[in-house]
Write a protein that holds these residues in place. Structure first.
Motif, mmCIF file in Angstrom:
data_model
loop_
_atom_site.group_PDB
_atom_site.id
_atom_site.type_symbol
_atom_site.label_atom_id
_atom_site.label_comp_id
_atom_site.label_asym_id
_atom_site.label_seq_id
_atom_site.Cartn_x
_atom_site.Cartn_y
_atom_site.Cartn_z
ATOM 1 N N UNK A 15 0.841 -1.206 0.000
ATOM 2 C CA UNK A 15 0.000 0.000 0.000
ATOM 3 C C UNK A 15 0.872 1.251 0.000
ATOM 4 N N UNK A 16 1.901 1.274 0.858
ATOM 5 C CA UNK A 16 2.805 2.425 0.926
ATOM 6 C C UNK A 16 3.550 2.607 -0.386
ATOM 7 N N UNK A 17 4.163 1.534 -0.877
ATOM 8 C CA UNK A 17 4.999 1.630 -2.070
ATOM 9 C C UNK A 17 4.195 2.067 -3.285
ATOM 10 N N UNK A 18 3.080 1.412 -3.544
ATOM 11 C CA UNK A 18 2.288 1.752 -4.725
ATOM 12 C C UNK A 18 1.586 3.098 -4.559
ATOM 13 N N UNK A 19 1.182 3.426 -3.347
ATOM 14 C CA UNK A 19 0.595 4.736 -3.077
ATOM 15 C C UNK A 19 1.598 5.857 -3.327
ATOM 16 N N UNK A 20 2.860 5.634 -2.951
ATOM 17 C CA UNK A 20 3.910 6.630 -3.191
ATOM 18 C C UNK A 20 4.098 6.908 -4.680
ATOM 19 N N UNK A 21 3.742 5.938 -5.521
ATOM 20 C CA UNK A 21 3.892 6.105 -6.966
ATOM 21 C C UNK A 21 2.583 6.502 -7.648
ATOM 22 N N UNK A 22 1.592 6.890 -6.836
ATOM 23 C CA UNK A 22 0.369 7.454 -7.375
ATOM 24 C C UNK A 22 -0.727 6.470 -7.741
#
Length: 176
Positions: A106-113
């Motif tokens: 969630x964090x990683x993909x959220x950081x990439x929009x």
């Protein structure tokens, strides 16, 4: 709209099937992306990507899910985690949102929009692939935690014996 579900599915269990149904209730189509396609015959990943694709396909058919709404694909793990989101975009059919209960994902993909949705899960303690593999290896009752198609397939490929051998081998292939 197309939803993406990512996991190792070692093995695919009733919690995964419930998530497929949730996504198909919210989206027109689903992509089920099997990660770690390069890993197999180890404790964490005893099944090949081809076996996992077949297991999931048989489960979707058994569950009367419209296969025309489903993509089942295998992708390799990426060692440079920061490039993983772009790898997903280039390796998979277009998707609009990603469903994950994994805080790191969630964090990683959220950081990439990316739009990441936290799904409702069945009991994650009970429906846990690591636990199911351990139960298989110890002759515990595991079949009630997976769809019938998965149980049948695992037995057809001698998967129970494979897991037992992997878990007791001297070469100790726990992780790659």
């Amino acid at each position: 709209m197309r939803g993406l579900m990512i996991g190792r599915f070692q093995p695919f269990h009733l919690g995964h099937l419930e998530l497929v149904n949730q996504i198909l209730n919210e989206c027109d189509e689903i992509i089920i992306a099997l990660t770690g396609s390069q890993f197999n015959y180890i404790a964490k990943d005893p099944f090949t990507s081809g076996e996992r694709i077949e297991m999931i396909h048989q489960t979707l058919k058994e569950s009367n899910i419209d296969l025309s709404r489903c993509f089942v694909v295998a992708i390799e793990n990426q060692f440079n985690v920061a490039t993983w989101p772009s790898y997903l975009k280039s390796s998979l059919p277009h998707f609009d949102k990603i469903y994950s209960g994994n805080d790191y994902v969630i964090m990683l993909l959220g950081d990439f929009g990316y739009e990441v949705v936290s799904p409702r899960f069945l009991d994650r303690n009970q429906y846990n692939a690591t636990k199911i593999r351990q139960m298989i290896g110890r002759d515990k009752e595991w079949e009630k935690l997976v769809p019938a198609a998965i149980s049948k397939f695992i037995k057809t490929i001698n998967g129970v014996s494979r897991i037992k051998t992997i878990l007791k081998t001297e070469t100790n292939p726990k992780e790659f």
